[in-house]
Design a protein around this motif. Structure first.
Motif, short mmCIF file in Angstrom:
data_model
loop_
_atom_site.label_atom_id
_atom_site.label_comp_id
_atom_site.label_asym_id
_atom_site.label_seq_id
_atom_site.Cartn_x
_atom_site.Cartn_y
_atom_site.Cartn_z
N GLU A 275 0.77 -0.90 -0.06
CA GLU A 275 0.07 0.03 0.07
C GLU A 275 1.06 1.24 0.04
OE1 GLU A 275 -3.21 -0.05 2.81
OE2 GLU A 275 -3.66 -2.11 2.62
N LEU A 276 1.99 1.23 1.01
CA LEU A 276 2.59 2.53 0.81
C LEU A 276 3.61 2.80 -0.57
CD1 LEU A 276 4.38 1.92 4.40
CD2 LEU A 276 2.77 3.71 3.70
N SER B 194 1.69 6.95 -6.79
CA SER B 194 0.54 7.83 -7.32
C SER B 194 1.06 9.13 -7.37
CB SER B 194 -0.58 7.73 -6.31
OG SER B 194 -1.07 6.28 -6.35
N THR C 284 2.22 1.77 -3.48
CA THR C 284 1.29 2.32 -4.36
C THR C 284 1.13 3.81 -4.20
OG1 THR C 284 0.27 0.06 -4.50
CG2 THR C 284 -1.08 1.90 -5.19
N SER C 285 1.14 4.04 -2.74
CA SER C 285 0.57 5.74 -2.46
C SER C 285 1.96 6.32 -2.98
CB SER C 285 0.40 5.54 -0.99
OG SER C 285 1.41 5.52 -0.27
N ARG C 286 2.92 5.99 -2.69
CA ARG C 286 4.21 6.73 -3.29
C ARG C 286 4.31 6.73 -4.74
NH1 ARG C 286 7.59 3.17 0.70
NH2 ARG C 286 7.49 4.27 2.68
#
Length: 75
Positions: A68-69, A75, A71-73
């Motif tokens: 998740e981290l 984006s 993926t969020s980085r």
């Protein structure tokens, strides 16, 4: 405790078995020490299973969090 040998390469057909073999002595020593200290063998076995289960759950949560981290980085 002696240092454990390194694993065979990824994809080796006996990799999981080798992991089991190298950890067996340490596992038995921990269980025997707990029984020697006065714990019942069944208590020790149940505690080891629960510890292993909790370890797997923590690994999965950490893996999911890392994904998740990442993926969020990205984006």
């Amino acid at each position: 405790m002696d240092r454990l040998p390194s694993p065979p390469p990824d994809g080796h057909p006996d990799r999981f078995l080798k992991c089991h073999e190298v950890m067996d002595d340490a596992f038995s020593l921990i269980a025997a020490a707990a029984v020697e200290a006065g714990w019942e063998p069944e208590e020790v076995a149940a505690a080891l299973v629960e510890l292993a289960d909790n370890h797997v759950l923590a690994l999965l949560v950490n893996r999911d969090l890392e994904r998740e981290l990442a993926t969020s980085r990205g984006s």
